[in-house]
Design a protein around this motif. Structure first.
Motif, PDB file in Angstrom:
ATOM      1  N   LEU A  18       0.829  -1.204   0.000  1.00 18.11           N
ATOM      2  CA  LEU A  18       0.000   0.000   0.000  1.00 18.11           C
ATOM      3  C   LEU A  18       0.865   1.256   0.000  1.00 18.11           C
ATOM      4  N   PHE A  19       1.888   1.298   0.849  1.00 21.61           N
ATOM      5  CA  PHE A  19       2.745   2.481   0.919  1.00 21.61           C
ATOM      6  C   PHE A  19       3.517   2.686  -0.385  1.00 21.61           C
ATOM      7  N   LEU A  20       3.816   1.595  -1.092  1.00 20.92           N
ATOM      8  CA  LEU A  20       4.443   1.728  -2.407  1.00 20.92           C
ATOM      9  C   LEU A  20       3.495   2.440  -3.364  1.00 20.92           C
ATOM     10  N   TYR A  21       2.244   2.041  -3.352  1.00 20.63           N
ATOM     11  CA  TYR A  21       1.253   2.637  -4.247  1.00 20.63           C
ATOM     12  C   TYR A  21       0.961   4.094  -3.887  1.00 20.63           C
ATOM     13  N   THR A  22       1.021   4.421  -2.618  1.00 22.35           N
ATOM     14  CA  THR A  22       0.733   5.793  -2.187  1.00 22.35           C
ATOM     15  C   THR A  22       1.998   6.644  -2.099  1.00 22.35           C
ATOM     16  N   GLU A  23       3.110   6.085  -2.556  1.00 18.59           N
ATOM     17  CA  GLU A  23       4.385   6.791  -2.663  1.00 18.59           C
ATOM     18  C   GLU A  23       4.887   7.316  -1.317  1.00 18.59           C
ATOM     19  N   GLN A  24       4.653   6.521  -0.282  1.00 23.43           N
ATOM     20  CA  GLN A  24       5.199   6.807   1.039  1.00 23.43           C
ATOM     21  C   GLN A  24       6.413   5.890   1.209  1.00 23.43           C
ATOM     22  N   TRP A  25       7.513   6.348   0.654  1.00 25.31           N
ATOM     23  CA  TRP A  25       8.666   5.479   0.457  1.00 25.31           C
ATOM     24  C   TRP A  25       9.289   5.002   1.767  1.00 25.31           C
ATOM     25  N   ASP A  26       9.405   5.892   2.759  1.00 15.57           N
ATOM     26  CA  ASP A  26      10.015   5.492   4.024  1.00 15.57           C
ATOM     27  C   ASP A  26       9.195   4.398   4.705  1.00 15.57           C
ATOM     28  N   GLN A  27       7.875   4.561   4.678  1.00 20.00           N
ATOM     29  CA  GLN A  27       7.009   3.556   5.305  1.00 20.00           C
ATOM     30  C   GLN A  27       7.020   2.246   4.507  1.00 20.00           C
ATOM     31  N   ALA A  28       7.089   2.345   3.180  1.00 20.13           N
ATOM     32  CA  ALA A  28       7.172   1.125   2.369  1.00 20.13           C
ATOM     33  C   ALA A  28       8.440   0.354   2.710  1.00 20.13           C
ATOM     34  N   GLU A  29       9.547   1.072   2.830  1.00 27.62           N
ATOM     35  CA  GLU A  29      10.802   0.414   3.206  1.00 27.62           C
ATOM     36  C   GLU A  29      10.701  -0.192   4.600  1.00 27.62           C
ATOM     37  N   GLU A  30      10.108   0.539   5.521  1.00 23.76           N
ATOM     38  CA  GLU A  30       9.996   0.061   6.900  1.00 23.76           C
ATOM     39  C   GLU A  30       9.218  -1.245   6.985  1.00 23.76           C
ATOM     40  N   TYR A  31       8.057  -1.289   6.341  1.00 19.13           N
ATOM     41  CA  TYR A  31       7.222  -2.488   6.480  1.00 19.13           C
ATOM     42  C   TYR A  31       7.734  -3.647   5.636  1.00 19.13           C
ATOM     43  N   ALA A  32       8.342  -3.361   4.507  1.00 19.33           N
ATOM     44  CA  ALA A  32       8.976  -4.446   3.755  1.00 19.33           C
ATOM     45  C   ALA A  32      10.126  -5.036   4.563  1.00 19.33           C
ATOM     46  N   SER A  33      10.880  -4.170   5.229  1.00 18.29           N
ATOM     47  CA  SER A  33      11.993  -4.645   6.061  1.00 18.29           C
ATOM     48  C   SER A  33      11.489  -5.494   7.220  1.00 18.29           C
ATOM     49  N   LYS A  34      10.375  -5.086   7.841  1.00 22.79           N
ATOM     50  CA  LYS A  34       9.792  -5.893   8.922  1.00 22.79           C
ATOM     51  C   LYS A  34       9.434  -7.284   8.423  1.00 22.79           C
ATOM     52  N   THR A  35       8.884  -7.337   7.223  1.00 25.78           N
ATOM     53  CA  THR A  35       8.490  -8.625   6.662  1.00 25.78           C
ATOM     54  C   THR A  35       9.710  -9.476   6.332  1.00 25.78           C
ATOM     55  N   ILE A  36      10.691  -8.878   5.688  1.00 24.06           N
ATOM     56  CA  ILE A  36      11.899  -9.610   5.285  1.00 24.06           C
ATOM     57  C   ILE A  36      12.647 -10.153   6.499  1.00 24.06           C
ATOM     58  N   ALA A  37      12.611  -9.406   7.597  1.00 25.00           N
ATOM     59  CA  ALA A  37      13.332  -9.808   8.804  1.00 25.00           C
ATOM     60  C   ALA A  37      12.628 -10.903   9.593  1.00 25.00           C
ATOM     61  N   THR A  38      11.440 -11.277   9.171  1.00 25.99           N
ATOM     62  CA  THR A  38      10.647 -12.263   9.899  1.00 25.99           C
ATOM     63  C   THR A  38      11.321 -13.630   9.912  1.00 25.99           C
ATOM     64  N   SER A  39      11.450 -14.194  11.088  1.00 27.74           N
ATOM     65  CA  SER A  39      12.000 -15.545  11.218  1.00 27.74           C
ATOM     66  C   SER A  39      11.041 -16.537  10.567  1.00 27.74           C
ATOM     67  N   GLY A  40      11.594 -17.435   9.768  1.00 26.47           N
ATOM     68  CA  GLY A  40      10.764 -18.436   9.102  1.00 26.47           C
ATOM     69  C   GLY A  40      10.387 -18.085   7.689  1.00 26.47           C
ATOM     70  N   LEU A  41      10.642 -16.839   7.264  1.00 28.36           N
ATOM     71  CA  LEU A  41      10.414 -16.446   5.882  1.00 28.36           C
ATOM     72  C   LEU A  41      11.743 -16.411   5.144  1.00 28.36           C
ATOM     73  N   ALA A  42      11.783 -16.945   3.925  1.00 31.80           N
ATOM     74  CA  ALA A  42      13.021 -16.964   3.143  1.00 31.80           C
ATOM     75  C   ALA A  42      12.693 -17.188   1.682  1.00 31.80           C
ATOM     76  N   LEU A  43      13.547 -16.686   0.809  1.00 27.94           N
ATOM     77  CA  LEU A  43      13.440 -16.997  -0.615  1.00 27.94           C
ATOM     78  C   LEU A  43      13.860 -18.449  -0.795  1.00 27.94           C
ATOM     79  N   VAL A  44      12.976 -19.260  -1.365  1.00 30.15           N
ATOM     80  CA  VAL A  44      13.242 -20.692  -1.447  1.00 30.15           C
ATOM     81  C   VAL A  44      13.901 -21.037  -2.771  1.00 30.15           C
ATOM     82  N   LYS A  45      14.661 -22.121  -2.770  1.00 24.45           N
ATOM     83  CA  LYS A  45      15.284 -22.668  -3.970  1.00 24.45           C
ATOM     84  C   LYS A  45      14.870 -24.109  -4.130  1.00 24.45           C
TER      85      LYS A  45
END
Length: 450
Positions: A211-238
Motif C-alpha cells: 500500500l505504501f508503495l502505491y501511495t508513494e510513502q517510500w520510508d514507510q514502504a521500506e519500513e514495512y517491507a523490512s519488517k516482513t523480510i526480517a521475519t524468522s521463518g520467511l526466506a526466498l526458497v530454492k
C-alpha cells in the motif's frame, strides 16, 4: 507459436471458479443475513471461513483479470485487441459485485463478533477473528482501487443488496485511507504468526508495504517491507519453482489454499492440452523471450513449458496442479524485496546501494547469470528500470504488471505499443459494470466509459 504484438484488455468471459466447503473443519456461512447467525465462537469462525471461501471463488478471477490487462498474458484463441466494455457483466472477469460480497461478510464480523457472548471465546480468539476480517476487507478494497479507482466505501453490514444505494464513490486517496485504517486495526488485533493460509501479522506488514508503495510513502514502504523480510521463518526458497510446487512454503506470506476435496479449476485455463488443460491463457512473446534468457530470466524460465504438440507454444506452469490443490499467491517474500528496492531508490535520501542489494537477492535466488551493471553511483532511473524489469519476470503471472505500469505512469508508453487506445489515461482503470450503475445512479461510471 503465434507471435502476438497486441494486448488483450480482459473483457472476454473468464471461466467461473468454484470451491466446495470451507478451509478447515467448519462449513462457511454462504450468507450472513441477521444477527442471530453470529452468536458464539463457532458461528464467528464459520462466518470468517465464509470470507476465505469467497476468496477461493473470486481471487482467481481477480488475478486473471489483472494478468490480461497487462502485457504478460494474452489469450490463445482470440488474439485481437479487445477494449473495455461497460455492458459486459463484471467486465468479463474484473470482479465488482463479488468483491463487495467479501466486504459485506467482513462487515458482519467486524460489527457483530465484538458483542458475542460465549464463555469459551477468549479475547485473543475474538480479536484474531475480527483482525482477520479487517485484513481481508483491506485487501479487497485495495484490489477494488486497483481495478476501478475510488469506490463506494461500505463499512457496515447490509442485509439487502440496495441498502447502500445512493452512496457516492469516494476518491482514490480516500479509498487507500480506508485500506490503511483497516490494516492498522488488523495489526493491532491479529496474533497469528504461523498459519499462512490465513492472515498473519506478517501478512499485514506485507500488505502495508505494498500500500505504501502505491501511495508513494517510500520510508514507510521500506519500513514495512523490512519488517516482513526480517521475519524468522520467511526466506526466498530454492529452486525457484519451490514456492509454487510446495504448499505454504517458507516464501509464502499469504496464499489461498485448496484441497482435493475443495479443489480449484483455474489450472485448466493455464495448463497446456499436453497436461489436460485448455490453455486459454498463454504468456506474451516478449515475456517468453525474457524468461527464457538465462542471463535475465535464470531459473524463472521453468515457469514455462513448451508444448510437444505445437512447438513454439508455451504454457504457464505457476498453476500446475491438476488435482486442483494449487494455491493462489497473494503475498510472498520476493515481492517484498522488490518493494523495498523501489522504496530505497525513490525516497528523498535514496539508498541506491541497498536497492541494488535487494534486486540482487531476487536475482540470486533465480540463478540469473548476468551481473547487474549497477553501482552505488548509478542513476536512480536506471535502478528503477531494473526493478520494473525484475518485477515483470519475478511476479509475471501474479497480477502485478498492469498496476505497476499504471502507478508508475508508464502504462501509456508500454501498453500503447500494443494498442493506441491504451495511451489514453481513462483506459488505465476498468469500467464499472453498466448493470451496477443502472441499479444505482449515485454509482458514477469512470470517465470515458459513460
Amino acid at each position: 507459436m503465434k507471435q502476438y504484438k497486441r494486448i488483450l484488455f480482459s473483457f472476454i468471459p473468464l471461466v467461473l471458479f468454484s470451491s466446495c466447503s470451507g478451509l478447515l473443519d467448519l462449513e462457511p456461512e454462504t450468507q450472513v443475513s441477521d444477527q442471530g447467525v453470529i452468536s458464539d465462537k463457532r458461528t464467528s469462525l464459520a462466518a470468517l471461513y465464509g470470507i476465505y471461501n469467497n476468496l477461493q471463488s473470486s481471487y482467481p478471477t481477480t488475478v486473471t483479470a489483472f494478468n490480461l490487462a497487462g502485457d504478460n498474458v494474452i489469450t490463445y484463441a482470440n488474439p485481437t485487441i479487445i477494449v473495455p466494455d461497460r455492458n459486459v457483466e463484471d467486465n468479463g472477469g474484473a470482479p465488482f459485485s463479488a468483491l463487495y460480497v467479501t466486504i459485506n461478510r467482513a462487515n458482519f464480523i467486524i460489527h457483530r463478533v465484538p458483542g458475542v457472548v460465549d464463555n469459551q471465546f477468549t479475547s485473543a480468539e475474538r480479536n484474531q477473528i475480527i483482525g482477520e476480517a479487517y485484513f481481508l476487507r483491506a485487501l479487497t478494497y485495495f484490489d477494488l482501487a486497483r481495478f476501478y479507482g475510488g469506490v463506494q466505501l461500505i463499512t457496515k453490514p447490509t442485509e439487502r443488496i440496495d441498502t447502500h444505494k445512493g452512496l457516492k464513490r469516494s476518491s482514490l486517496p480516500a479509498t487507500y485511507e480506508q485500506v490503511l485504517a483497516d490494516l492498522n486495526e488488523a495489526e493491532r488485533l491479529i496474533t497469528n504468526t504461523t498459519d499462512r493460509s490465513r492472515a498473519t501479522v506478517y501478512a499485514v506488514y506485507a500488505l502495508k508495504a505494498r500500500l505504501f508503495l502505491y501511495t508513494e510513502q517510500w520510508d514507510q514502504a521500506e519500513e514495512y517491507a523490512s519488517k516482513t523480510i526480517a521475519t524468522s521463518g520467511l526466506a526466498l526458497v530454492k529452486p525457484y519453482t519451490a514456492f509454487y510446487t510446495t504448499k505454504l512454503s517458507n516464501e509464502s506470506i499469504f496464499e489461498i489454499v485448496f484441497t482435493a476435496a475443495d479443489a480449484n479449476t483455474y489450472w485448466r485455463s493455464y495448463l497446456s492440452r499436453d497436461d489436460g488443460g485448455n490453455q486459454t491463457y498463454v504468456p506474451e512473446a516478449s515475456l517468453i523471450a525474457a524468461l527464457r534468457d538465462s542471463e535475465r530470466g535464470g531459473t524463472r524460465q521453468q515457469v514455462l513449458r513448451e508444448s510437444s504438440q505445437e512447438p513454439g507454444l508455451f504454457a504457464i506452469q505457476l498453476y500446475n496442479k491438476k488435482d486442483g490443490t494449487g494455491s493462489l499467491f497473494v503475498l510472498r517474500l520476493a515481492e517484498q524485496y522488490l518493494i523495498r528496492a523501489e522504496a530505497r531508490a525513490r525516497k528523498t535520501n535514496a539508498d541506491i546501494a541497498a536497492a541494488i542489494e535487494d534486486i540482487r537477492a531476487v536475482q540470486a535466488r533465480a540463478e540469473v547469470t548476468s551481473v547487474l551493471e549497477l553501482t552505488a553511483t548509478s542513476a536512480a532511473e536506471d535502478v528503477l528500470a531494473a526493478i520494473e524489469h525484475e518485477r515483470r519476470l519475478e511476479l509475471a503471472f501474479e497480477g502485478h504488471r498492469f498496476s505497476d505500469l499504471v502507478r508508475t505512469g508508464r502504462a501509456g508508453e508500454v501498453l500503447g505499443e500494443y494498442n493506441a487506445l491504451l495511451k489514453e489515461s481513462y483506459q488505465w482503470v476498468f469500467p464499472i459494470p453498466a448493470s451496477s450503475v443502472e441499479k444505482d445512479p449515485a454509482l458514477e461510471q469512470n470517465p470515458g466509459f459513460e
